[in-house]
Motif scaffolding. Structure first.
Motif, PDB file in Angstrom:
ATOM      1  N   MET A  83      -9.617  44.337 -25.183  1.00 56.34           N
ATOM      2  CA  MET A  83      -8.932  43.422 -24.249  1.00 56.34           C
ATOM      3  C   MET A  83      -7.618  42.983 -24.886  1.00 56.34           C
ATOM      4  SD  MET A  83     -10.654  40.237 -22.293  1.00 56.34           S
ATOM      5  CE  MET A  83      -9.690  39.144 -21.243  1.00 56.34           C
TER       6      MET A  83
ATOM      7  N   CYS B  26      -7.486  39.320 -27.262  1.00 60.48           N
ATOM      8  CA  CYS B  26      -8.490  38.352 -26.817  1.00 60.48           C
ATOM      9  C   CYS B  26      -9.178  37.896 -28.099  1.00 60.48           C
ATOM     10  CB  CYS B  26      -9.492  38.987 -25.872  1.00 60.48           C
ATOM     11  SG  CYS B  26     -10.782  37.830 -25.379  1.00 60.48           S
TER      12      CYS B  26
ATOM     13  N   HIS C 224     -12.659  33.805 -22.555  1.00 59.18           N
ATOM     14  CA  HIS C 224     -11.753  34.672 -23.303  1.00 59.18           C
ATOM     15  C   HIS C 224     -10.803  33.761 -24.092  1.00 59.18           C
ATOM     16  CE1 HIS C 224     -13.049  38.107 -20.821  1.00 59.18           C
ATOM     17  NE2 HIS C 224     -12.976  37.277 -19.800  1.00 59.18           N
TER      18      HIS C 224
ATOM     19  N   GLU D 231     -11.795  35.748 -28.390  1.00 56.34           N
ATOM     20  CA  GLU D 231     -13.114  35.141 -28.186  1.00 56.34           C
ATOM     21  C   GLU D 231     -14.023  36.280 -27.761  1.00 56.34           C
ATOM     22  OE1 GLU D 231     -13.811  31.543 -28.263  1.00 56.34           O
ATOM     23  OE2 GLU D 231     -15.824  32.403 -28.383  1.00 56.34           O
ATOM     24  N   TYR D 232     -15.116  36.492 -28.494  1.00 53.74           N
ATOM     25  CA  TYR D 232     -15.989  37.620 -28.179  1.00 53.74           C
ATOM     26  C   TYR D 232     -16.488  37.504 -26.744  1.00 53.74           C
ATOM     27  CZ  TYR D 232     -19.582  41.082 -28.141  1.00 53.74           C
ATOM     28  OH  TYR D 232     -20.330  42.169 -27.781  1.00 53.74           O
ATOM     29  N   CYS D 233     -16.193  38.517 -25.909  1.00 51.22           N
ATOM     30  CA  CYS D 233     -16.485  38.390 -24.482  1.00 51.22           C
ATOM     31  C   CYS D 233     -17.240  39.589 -23.936  1.00 51.22           C
ATOM     32  CB  CYS D 233     -15.180  38.189 -23.720  1.00 51.22           C
ATOM     33  SG  CYS D 233     -13.969  39.493 -24.015  1.00 51.22           S
TER      34      CYS D 233
ATOM     35  N   HIS E  32     -14.601  43.729 -25.698  1.00 49.93           N
ATOM     36  CA  HIS E  32     -13.760  42.624 -26.165  1.00 49.93           C
ATOM     37  C   HIS E  32     -12.597  43.122 -27.017  1.00 49.93           C
ATOM     38  CE1 HIS E  32     -12.553  39.242 -28.675  1.00 49.93           C
ATOM     39  NE2 HIS E  32     -13.004  39.894 -29.723  1.00 49.93           N
TER      40      HIS E  32
HETATM   41 CU1  CUA Z   1     -11.937  38.695 -23.538  1.00 50.56          CU
HETATM   42 CU2  CUA Z   1     -12.783  38.808 -25.787  1.00 50.56          CU
END
Ligand code: CUA
Length: 366
Positions: free
Chosen positions: A196, A185, A150, A187-189, A193
């Motif tokens: 987040m 967030c 993340h 960062e693609y998670c 995502h």
């Molecule tokens: Cu956690 Cu994107």
């Protein structure tokens, strides 16, 4: 949060935000200036040197590399070099400032998880997708993830850092204005995502103290870490009291921040990552003078619990002083070294760790 009038940039609410914006403005102005210059020259030259009836092109008249051409080439090489070096040095200085938390920072722990942010304060308060901090103080986040990568991003503070599974990363800032700011967030998670997200609440110091005072009722992180330490039976081997060496395992007093000599002759600094590794993979770094008989606690402890254990080890004192951030906290549970019951903790001990298959039980249970 209500929609404000159109804004090109998010609010600037940290001490570093102005510097980042300054550099960004410089990049935009330089890029815009040269884009415009080049576009205008293309149009101008296309017009000036257009093919005209009756005029023929003689290449032999156009390839002489005169002194004038040489000067021009040097100028258009040196100027961009100088400009890019300014960007480089400026960017690096901001990067170094952002990547090194000041020693007097107040510490907060962050655990990323699909798809939420879990925050723990040293005093024990916990929150999800919200971070309450006092204005005008350096805040250091120590962050890790329970699953994937993340990235903790607060646009108004102009700062972000990746949050990685199995590692601790840090991020720091000092908020300059009371208010509420977005957490994203970055960062693609996974699927959620984009959801987040959270909010940083920057409060005045008295308001923050009042908020903290409401507390979780579970004690400080170090206290919670101490009870976890007892539950897991760590105290059976590890002395956590000054001058109490039982000889089987390293004494933990004064460990944090110190230099540890290892069996293989190398040395390592006892930081968060070292403690985490020693709990989960005890055989990877054996302290000089000790044997490899500590079992792994992998699977028996959550990332949140690990942070509490680390906070407990920190509370046992640091040799070089600067690492002991506990001393800078407004609400503190006392500087005295906690005294642990020796041997197996009495009655209330929750189930001892079930050793994983193929792993020796904790030495104390033998
Ligand atoms: Cu956690 Cu994107």
């Amino acid at each position: 949060m209500q929609v404000k009038s159109f804004q090109l940039f998010p609010e600037a609410a940290s001490t570093i935000a102005g510097q980042v914006d300054g550099l960004y403005a410089f990049l935009i102005i330089i890029s815009a200036f040269f884009s415009l210059l080049i576009a205008l020259l293309i149009v101008y030259f296309a017009y000036k040197y257009r093919v005209r009836p009756g005029v023929t092109f003689h290449p032999e008249h156009h390839d002489d590399h005169s002194i004038g051409g040489m000067v021009l080439e040097i100028v258009w090489s040196v100027i961009p070099l100088g400009l890019s070096m300014i960007m480089f040095v400026w960017g690096v200085s901001i990067y170094f400032t952002e990547s090194r938390p000041p020693a007097d920072s107040m510490e907060v722990y962050v655990t990323g998880k699909q798809w939420m942010w879990k925050i723990q304060h040293m005093e024990g308060a916990r929150e999800i997708n919200e971070l309450h901090i006092p204005v005008g103080r350096n805040i250091k986040l120590t962050m890790t993830s329970e699953d994937v990568i993340h990235d903790f991003y607060v646009p108004a503070f102009r700062t972000k850092a990746d949050v990685l599974p199995g590692r601790y990363t840090t991020e720091w800032f000092q908020a300059t204005q009371v208010g509420a700011y977005h957490i994203f967030c970055a960062e693609y998670c996974g699927t959620k995502h984009s959801g987040m997200v959270g909010t940083v609440y920057v409060m005045s110091q008295p308001d923050y103290n009042a908020w903290l005072g409401a507390g979780s009722g579970e004690g400080s992180m170090a206290e919670q870490g101490q009870s976890l330490f007892n539950q897991l039976g760590c105290g059976n081997c590890h002395a956590s009291v000054i001058n109490n060496q039982n000889g089987r395992c390293p004494n933990l007093v004064g460990l944090f921040g110190s230099r540890v000599e290892l069996k293989d002759g190398s040395a390592v600094k006892a930081d968060e990552a070292y403690i985490r590794e020693s709990v989960l993979y005890p055989q990877s770094k054996i302290v000089a003078g000790y044997d490899d008989y500590m079992p792994t606690f992998k699977g028996l402890i959550t990332e949140d619990g690990m942070l509490k254990l680390i906070e407990y080890v920190k509370s046992l004192g640091a040799k070089n002083g600067t690492q002991n951030s506990a001393t800078s906290m407004p609400v503190q549970t006392g500087e005295a070294v906690p005294v642990l019951p020796r041997g197996r903790p009495q009655g209330k001990m929750i189930a001892p760790p079930a050793p994983s298959p193929g792993v020796a039980p904790p030495a104390g249970n033998r």
